[in-house]
Design an enzyme around this catalytic site. Structure first.
Site, PDB file in Angstrom:
ATOM      1  N   PRO A   1      24.102 -15.787  25.658  1.00  0.00           N
ATOM      2  CA  PRO A   1      23.170 -14.778  26.137  1.00  0.00           C
ATOM      3  C   PRO A   1      23.435 -13.377  25.600  1.00  0.00           C
ATOM      4  O   PRO A   1      24.576 -12.942  25.491  1.00  0.00           O
ATOM      5  CB  PRO A   1      23.331 -14.819  27.659  1.00  0.00           C
ATOM      6  N   ASN A   2      22.330 -12.728  25.271  1.00  0.00           N
ATOM      7  CA  ASN A   2      22.267 -11.332  24.855  1.00  0.00           C
ATOM      8  C   ASN A   2      22.824 -11.057  23.465  1.00  0.00           C
ATOM      9  O   ASN A   2      22.751  -9.928  22.991  1.00  0.00           O
ATOM     10  CB  ASN A   2      22.939 -10.412  25.881  1.00  0.00           C
TER      11      ASN A   2
ATOM     12  N   ARG B   1      22.503  -3.038  21.434  1.00  0.00           N
ATOM     13  CA  ARG B   1      23.133  -2.982  22.753  1.00  0.00           C
ATOM     14  C   ARG B   1      24.606  -2.631  22.637  1.00  0.00           C
ATOM     15  O   ARG B   1      25.331  -3.231  21.857  1.00  0.00           O
ATOM     16  CB  ARG B   1      22.925  -4.359  23.384  1.00  0.00           C
TER      17      ARG B   1
ATOM     18  N   TYR C   1      30.233  -3.507  20.589  1.00  0.00           N
ATOM     19  CA  TYR C   1      29.935  -4.622  19.698  1.00  0.00           C
ATOM     20  C   TYR C   1      29.687  -4.235  18.243  1.00  0.00           C
ATOM     21  O   TYR C   1      29.629  -5.102  17.385  1.00  0.00           O
ATOM     22  CB  TYR C   1      28.708  -5.382  20.220  1.00  0.00           C
TER      23      TYR C   1
ATOM     24  N   ASN D   1      30.228 -18.441  20.496  1.00  0.00           N
ATOM     25  CA  ASN D   1      30.393 -17.239  21.312  1.00  0.00           C
ATOM     26  C   ASN D   1      29.554 -17.444  22.563  1.00  0.00           C
ATOM     27  O   ASN D   1      28.347 -17.242  22.547  1.00  0.00           O
ATOM     28  CB  ASN D   1      29.949 -15.978  20.563  1.00  0.00           C
TER      29      ASN D   1
ATOM     30  N   ALA E   1      28.703 -14.031  28.186  1.00  0.00           N
ATOM     31  CA  ALA E   1      29.019 -13.939  29.618  1.00  0.00           C
ATOM     32  C   ALA E   1      29.316 -15.297  30.256  1.00  0.00           C
ATOM     33  O   ALA E   1      30.053 -15.366  31.244  1.00  0.00           O
ATOM     34  CB  ALA E   1      27.877 -13.254  30.354  1.00  0.00           C
TER      35      ALA E   1
ATOM     36  N   GLU F   1      36.146 -20.824  20.306  1.00  0.00           N
ATOM     37  CA  GLU F   1      35.535 -19.760  21.116  1.00  0.00           C
ATOM     38  C   GLU F   1      35.773 -18.422  20.420  1.00  0.00           C
ATOM     39  O   GLU F   1      36.908 -18.092  20.057  1.00  0.00           O
ATOM     40  CB  GLU F   1      36.180 -19.766  22.503  1.00  0.00           C
TER      41      GLU F   1
ATOM     42  N   HIS G   1      34.865 -14.149  20.440  1.00  0.00           N
ATOM     43  CA  HIS G   1      34.346 -12.966  21.126  1.00  0.00           C
ATOM     44  C   HIS G   1      34.499 -11.765  20.212  1.00  0.00           C
ATOM     45  O   HIS G   1      35.574 -11.556  19.637  1.00  0.00           O
ATOM     46  CB  HIS G   1      35.073 -12.720  22.448  1.00  0.00           C
TER      47      HIS G   1
ATOM     48  N   ARG H   1      38.604  -5.172  28.575  1.00  0.00           N
ATOM     49  CA  ARG H   1      37.351  -4.812  29.244  1.00  0.00           C
ATOM     50  C   ARG H   1      37.490  -5.028  30.751  1.00  0.00           C
ATOM     51  O   ARG H   1      38.585  -5.142  31.276  1.00  0.00           O
ATOM     52  CB  ARG H   1      36.211  -5.623  28.638  1.00  0.00           C
TER      53      ARG H   1
END
Length: 139
Positions: A5-6, A13, A18, A69, A72, A93, A95, A102
């Site tokens: 997502p996103n 964003r 990012y 990735n 969330a 995985e 990121h 964070r």
């Protein structure tokens, strides 16, 4: 390569977190990389947990590995944990940001224990590292 997502909003964003690159930029770079080794890359992105589960199930037996990735869903999805555990593909995985620097809720990955590996905090280069880790010549 699978993105959650996103990630379709990269470049628009939270650029301070990012970066200014887009998902298409990443897809183009990793496609070229794997093609240089004689392989093919398919890329998909979804904002929907169930669709990500379906894509991973369908990938089993069709691909040599998955760069993933989960965004969330890393911190919330038992369903993604279960499907990664159930399939025979190595899943790495990835990121873009360092999840450990964070918010505290981002520090725990529900997926890391069932993934082949985890690459965090290297920006878009994390995808490159994951691709190299999956290429047979690089193992």
């Amino acid at each position: 390569m699978l993105n959650g997502p996103n990630l379709n909003l990269l470049g628009k964003r939270e650029n301070e977190v990012y970066g200014e690159f887009t998902l298409q930029d990443i897809e183009n770079e990793i496609t070229k990389l794997v093609e240089d080794y004689g392989y093919r890359l398919d890329s998909k992105q979804s904002n929907h947990e169930g669709e990500l589960v379906d894509i991973l199930q369908a990938a089993d037996g069709e691909y040599d590995g998955v760069i993933f990735n989960p965004a969330a869903y890393t911190h919330t999805s038992v369903a993604l944990h279960d499907v990664i555990k159930a399939i025979s593909l190595p899943v790495i995985e990835v990121h873009i940001s360092n999840i450990h620097s964070r918010e505290e809720f981002r520090h725990k990955s529900l997926l890391a224990s069932v993934c082949y590996g985890q690459i965090i905090g290297f920006g878009k280069q994390g995808y490159r590292l994951a691709a190299l880790a999956l290429l047979p010549e690089q193992k």
